[in-house]
Design a protein around this motif. Structure first.
Motif, short mmCIF file in Angstrom:
data_model
loop_
_atom_site.label_atom_id
_atom_site.label_comp_id
_atom_site.label_asym_id
_atom_site.label_seq_id
_atom_site.Cartn_x
_atom_site.Cartn_y
_atom_site.Cartn_z
N ASN A 227 0.83 -1.20 0.00
CA ASN A 227 0.00 0.00 0.00
C ASN A 227 0.87 1.26 0.00
O ASN A 227 0.62 2.21 -0.74
CB ASN A 227 -0.91 -0.01 1.22
CG ASN A 227 -1.88 1.17 1.23
OD1 ASN A 227 -2.58 1.41 0.24
ND2 ASN A 227 -1.90 1.91 2.33
N TRP B 296 -3.02 -1.32 -5.90
CA TRP B 296 -2.58 -0.58 -7.08
C TRP B 296 -3.79 -0.11 -7.88
O TRP B 296 -3.82 1.01 -8.40
CB TRP B 296 -1.70 -1.46 -7.97
CG TRP B 296 -0.29 -1.61 -7.50
CD1 TRP B 296 0.24 -2.65 -6.80
CD2 TRP B 296 0.77 -0.68 -7.71
NE1 TRP B 296 1.58 -2.44 -6.56
CE2 TRP B 296 1.94 -1.24 -7.11
CE3 TRP B 296 0.87 0.56 -8.35
CZ2 TRP B 296 3.16 -0.58 -7.12
CZ3 TRP B 296 2.10 1.21 -8.37
CH2 TRP B 296 3.22 0.64 -7.76
N ARG C 50 3.10 6.35 -7.12
CA ARG C 50 2.19 7.25 -7.84
C ARG C 50 2.62 8.70 -7.67
O ARG C 50 2.64 9.48 -8.63
CB ARG C 50 0.75 7.06 -7.35
CG ARG C 50 -0.21 8.03 -8.03
CD ARG C 50 -1.65 7.82 -7.61
NE ARG C 50 -2.49 8.87 -8.19
CZ ARG C 50 -2.93 8.88 -9.44
NH1 ARG C 50 -2.64 7.89 -10.26
NH2 ARG C 50 -3.68 9.88 -9.88
N SER D 270 1.31 4.02 -3.15
CA SER D 270 1.07 5.44 -2.91
C SER D 270 2.29 6.28 -3.27
O SER D 270 2.18 7.33 -3.93
CB SER D 270 0.69 5.64 -1.44
OG SER D 270 0.56 7.01 -1.14
N ARG D 271 3.47 5.82 -2.85
CA ARG D 271 4.69 6.60 -3.08
C ARG D 271 5.09 6.60 -4.55
O ARG D 271 5.57 7.61 -5.07
CB ARG D 271 5.81 6.05 -2.22
CG ARG D 271 5.60 6.27 -0.72
CD ARG D 271 6.70 5.62 0.09
NE ARG D 271 6.47 5.78 1.53
CZ ARG D 271 7.26 5.28 2.49
NH1 ARG D 271 8.35 4.59 2.14
NH2 ARG D 271 6.98 5.48 3.75
N ARG E 92 -5.44 3.17 -7.07
CA ARG E 92 -4.68 4.41 -7.36
C ARG E 92 -4.48 4.61 -8.87
O ARG E 92 -3.84 5.57 -9.28
CB ARG E 92 -3.32 4.36 -6.67
CG ARG E 92 -3.45 4.46 -5.15
CD ARG E 92 -2.12 4.22 -4.46
NE ARG E 92 -2.23 4.48 -3.04
CZ ARG E 92 -2.74 3.63 -2.15
NH1 ARG E 92 -3.18 2.45 -2.57
NH2 ARG E 92 -2.83 3.96 -0.88
#
Length: 560
Positions: free
Chosen positions: A496, A520, A503, A500-501, A523
């Protein structure tokens, strides 16, 4: 610039002929080779002069009837011996350095060509053969320079010794020159047989190591299908062939070694007999008799070095044959394109997969291999009609594609430092480590970019290796990143964070991830659903979740 892009070197720079390749290897070390040859030539000449100086001492002492001349000649002998020793050390050192550099150059050539040819070597060169090329063959093509230097030293000593013996008595010069030519005449055919057996032996080694690497890679499969017995029979047969080839090499080599030892002794005996008869008739002095024996002993000893040189050259030529065969392999991806500057959507007509620029696209597929093949086509690791903004990828220069599109798979980790693995400045390296949640990798290596990553990443766990590969890809900061299951070996919490990072770090850059992970998918700007190697639908995760099959596929991942 993409730091992971393979070096673009021309394979045409490497000769295809084995003899030319050996010359190419030696020519790259011209300075060291020349220094070594000069050093050994001067040293060899000085050694041949020592028996002549001793002969002068003997004759002058006998003529003077006293030991008075000893002091002067003793000083000369000590000076010559001391100087020749240091010159020999300098020549030896230069040739040893030339050999070492030549071996490193060959290994670099192998690595560069492997980068260029890529999957083109698959099926042509086995993993076991690659090990032999980079170790045994690289050693032999380098060591021939070293042996060539000592062979040249033997030639110089033969020339100087023959001249000095001819000056003492023409009969002595004729005997030593004729003796060395006779040795070459006798040993030559045996060396030819040795070369034939070494070629057969090297071929058998390649076969056996290829089978060994195959079984290591597929041992579980062999056990699963009951193929162990069949493989064992094949391996035993190949082992017997290798043993017989080894016996052939040993038989020829034993003859060479025997002749290398016995024929020089016979030459010494012949020279001593002729010189003794000349001394009895008063044609030469007692000192000249002593010089004849000493010079012949030195020349005979180093005539063995000339035979050793011939052996080394034969072994190097056999090794060079294997190396040039490898350098003759070509990439299975044509590099005829010249276009540059393509932009827009990456599109694979075969699967209808399209990757929009500047967006995060997640590709979902129940069958991993067809989807991965589509990603390979978009990165031009397979020949296809894939396009970039309407321009076919095969119309673009290959180095342009490699520079701008990076495909991340289960790539290999080499034995080097963490910093060398990431190949960027420390600030960018630490940022990539942070984005890939690979901080534990950094800390496990002493929180130092100089920490050592072992070959294959053996000092890291499976999840750490995967995150380090991702960090390496992120550090490259390619314009387009295509990632195949980059987080399959990590837990949900870490995945997770990574999603996030990544993206955030890749905002505005083209990124495609092959995975069915909901972390994934949540996002993704676009989700592409593939079925049986073809795009079935595209949209957001919420839109595609209306399809039962898609929902079943992603829910299995959610319950992971």
């Amino acid at each position: 610039m993409n730091p992971l892009r393979p070096p673009r070197l021309s394979s045409t720079d490497i000769p295809a002929d084995p003899w030319r390749y050996l010359l190419y290897v030696a020519r790259a070390q011209t300075g060291l080779v020349a220094l070594g040859f000069v050093g050994l030539s001067v040293s060899g000449t000085a050694w041949v002069l020592l028996p002549w100086a001793i002969a002068k001492v003997i004759d002058e002492v006998i003529s003077a009837g006293s030991a008075e001349p000893l002091l002067r000649w003793t000083l000369v002998l000590l000076a010559v011996a001391f100087a020749s020793s240091w010159v020999f050390i300098a020549g030896y050192r230069a040739l040893f350095m030339a050999e070492s550099h030549a071996r490193v150059r060959t290994v670099r050539n192998l690595t560069d060509h492997l980068n260029r040819a890529g999957t083109g070597v698959r099926g042509a060169i086995s993993p076991g053969e690659m090990v032999n090329l980079s170790t045994e063959d690289a050693h032999k093509t380098g060591s021939f320079i070293f042996q060539l230097g000592f062979g040249w030293m033997g030639v110089v000593m033969l020339g100087v010794g023959t001249g000095m013996l001819w000056n003492i008595a023409p009969a002595l010069g004729a005997v030593i020159l004729g003796g060395v030519l006779f040795i070459g005449f006798v040993v030559g055919p045996v060396l030819g047989r040795l070369q034939h057996h070494q070629i057969a032996y090297r071929s058998s080694v390649a076969t056996l190591t290829g089978q060994a690497s195959d079984v290591v890679g597929g041992l579980r499969v062999l056990r699963g299908v009951g193929g162990e017995d069949q493989f064992s029979r094949r391996y035993r047969a190949a082992s017997r062939d290798l043993r017989e080839a080894g016996y052939g090499v040993a038989r020829a080599d034993s003859w060479v070694q025997g002749l290398r030892t016995s024929l020089p002794l016979a030459l010494m005996a012949a020279i001593t007999w002729v010189a003794a008869r000349l001394a009895l008739t008063g044609t030469i002095t007692v000192g000249e008799l002593s010089a004849s024996f000493g010079m012949t002993a030195l020349v005979a000893q180093h005539s063995g070095a000339m035979i050793g040189m011939a052996q080394a050259v034969i072994a190097a030529q056999v090794a060079a044959r294997r190396l040039t065969a490898f350098f003759g392999t070509r990439s299975d991806i044509a590099d005829h394109g010249t276009g540059r500057g393509a932009h827009g959507t990456l599109r694979d007509p075969e699967s209808a997969l399209a990757i929009e620029p500047g967006r995060l696209t997640v590709v979902v597929s129940a069958e991993g291999k067809p989807a991965e093949a589509a990603m390979e086509r978009l990165a031009r690791y397979r020949e296809s009609g894939a396009e970039w903004g309407g321009t076919r990828l095969d119309a673009l220069a290959l180095d342009e594609v490699r520079e701008r599109i990076l495909l991340l798979r289960d790539d290999y980790l080499f034995a080097q430092t963490l910093g060398e693995t990431l190949r960027v400045d420390p600030e960018r390296a630490l940022a990539a480590i942070e984005t890939a949640c690979a901080g534990d990798v950094h800390s496990s290596l002493g929180s130092d970019l100089d920490g050592e990553v072992h070959n294959g990443g053996r000092n890291l766990s499976g999840g750490q290796r995967q995150r380090l590969r991702l960090a390496r890809a992120l550090a490259a900061d390619a314009e387009v990143l295509l990632a195949v299951e980059p987080t399959s070996a990590v837990d949900a919490h870490t995945e997770n964070l990574i999603a996030s990072r990544v993206r955030a770090a890749r905002q505005g850059r083209t990124t495609a991830v092959l995975t069915a992970s909901p972390l994934w998918l949540a996002r993704a700007d676009t989700v592409v659903w593939m079925w049986d190697g073809k795009v079935r639908a595209a949209g957001t995760h919420a839109e595609l979740s209306r399809h039962d099959e898609y929902r079943a596929l992603t829910s299995r991942q959610e319950s992971r």
